[in-house]
Design an enzyme around this catalytic site. Structure first.
Site, PDB file in Angstrom:
ATOM      1  N   ASP A 144      10.655  -6.752  -5.700  1.00 20.87           N
ATOM      2  CA  ASP A 144      10.459  -6.114  -5.091  1.00 20.87           C
ATOM      3  C   ASP A 144      11.690  -4.572  -4.134  1.00 20.87           C
ATOM      4  O   ASP A 144      12.623  -4.919  -5.033  1.00 20.87           O
ATOM      5  CB  ASP A 144      11.211  -7.384  -3.739  1.00 20.87           C
ATOM      6  CG  ASP A 144      10.113  -6.737  -2.372  1.00 20.87           C
ATOM      7  OD1 ASP A 144       8.721  -7.405  -2.358  1.00 20.87           O
ATOM      8  OD2 ASP A 144      10.197  -5.766  -1.707  1.00 20.87           O
ATOM      9  N   CYS A 241      -2.863 -10.018   4.268  1.00 27.25           N
ATOM     10  CA  CYS A 241      -2.869 -10.799   5.420  1.00 27.25           C
ATOM     11  C   CYS A 241      -3.439  -9.290   6.178  1.00 27.25           C
ATOM     12  O   CYS A 241      -2.982  -9.370   7.365  1.00 27.25           O
ATOM     13  CB  CYS A 241      -0.797 -10.944   6.230  1.00 27.25           C
ATOM     14  SG  CYS A 241      -0.345  -9.516   5.476  1.00 27.25           S
TER      15      CYS A 241
END
Length: 309
Positions: A144, A241
């Site tokens: 990340d 999403c």
């Protein structure tokens, strides 16, 4: 109908797009996203069995129903007090996780002993679920770019007892520099998040088509990197999403046209769109799946499972 979408705060561009995609249903999707989602959690089987935890919570007055696609997942129907203040939560016996985001790790089916990558891991929900499904055996390389979010990931993995994961404070666009070949890869891709209006209402008005194009470009680069380091016969699960076909079906169409892969069928969710905005896509794309707030009680979500040939 468009007036109603405007009154909910959607920009003209996105109200018109959603009406073109779903017709009258666009309003029921938008209205469902005005309501908060049920609070869901995953039993952490690295620390306790499913019956062991559910019995303890039942005794405290919590009630819940099972998430259909995750045998360790439950959504609360009665929460007498905040579940995050229980000793069970604090000691890592459970993890709060939205129901749709439990599906990508389940779809990936990682096995104990495999070499797995999580290309966008913070805050660690999906990473910890992968570790749980792998019984802490094998190895997960988790990437990340956000330093603060990575700190949160580290704390979550520690609380949950995850020991088979290496965290990298780096973009997974550099994954090839490790010189590792992966059995399985999860890419829960950075996206515009238009399926999460219930918690980010500002996205109704402040997103633009430039944002969608920017995310699509990044998603394609990340998939290309993933397929580069994936073993032949290896599995890549791609999820977002986002509600936008440009970040979902169009990306998968591009993958099918440019790489030696096959799309594998998934059991849960609605078939992905094969004719968005009147653009004819491969019928194969219906094997990918979409989750909607009006039908599934989840965020808007997209999942596709690919095997490298």
């Amino acid at each position: 109908m468009l007036e109603k979408l405007f009154s909910l705060g959607y920009s003209k561009t996105f109200a018109e797009r959603y009406y073109e995609l779903w017709g009258e249903r666009a309003l029921s999707i938008a209205e469902a996203m005005e309501k908060p989602l049920p609070r869901c959690f995953r039993v952490n089987t690295l620390r306790i069995s499913v019956p062991g935890l559910t019995k303890r919570l039942n005794r405290k007055g919590f009630q819940f129903k099972r998430v259909p696609w995750a045998r360790e997942g439950f959504c609360l129907t009665r929460e007498p007090f905040s579940i995050t203040s229980t000793p069970e939560y604090l000691s890592g016996l459970l993890y709060i996780q939205e129901a749709s985001s439990m599906y990508p790790p389940v779809a990936l089916e990682p096995k104990p002993g495999e070499i797995v990558a999580d290309m966008a891991s913070a805050p660690g929900g999906k990473t910890s679920y992968l570790a749980q499904l792998m019984e802490n055996k094998g190895i997960i390389y988790a990437f990340d770019v956000g330093e603060e979010r990575l700190k949160e990931t580290r704390l979550n993995l520690s609380r949950l007892g995850v020991t088979n994961t290496i965290l990298f404070h780096k973009s997974s666009l550099h994954i090839d520099e490790l010189g590792v070949e992966f059995d399985k890869i999860l890419l829960d891709a950075p996206c515009t998040g238009s399926g999460t209006i219930h918690k980010n209402p500002e996205r109704k008005a402040n997103r633009t088509m430039e944002d969608v194009k920017f995310c699509q470009n990044l998603q394609m680069k990340l998939i290309e990197k993933a397929l580069e380091v994936l073993k032949r016969g290896g599995i890549l699960v791609y999820s977002t999403c986002s509600l936008e076909p440009e970040e979902n079906e169009f990306v998968i169409q591009w993958v099918l046209e440019n790489f030696e892969v096959e799309l594998l069928p998934l059991r849960y969710g609605e078939p992905a769109l094969t004719n968005p905005f009147g653009i004819e896509l491969s019928k194969e794309i219906s094997k990918a799946r979409r989750f909607y707030p009006d039908r599934h009680g989840t965020s808007g979500f997209f999942v596709a499972k690919l095997r490298k040939l």
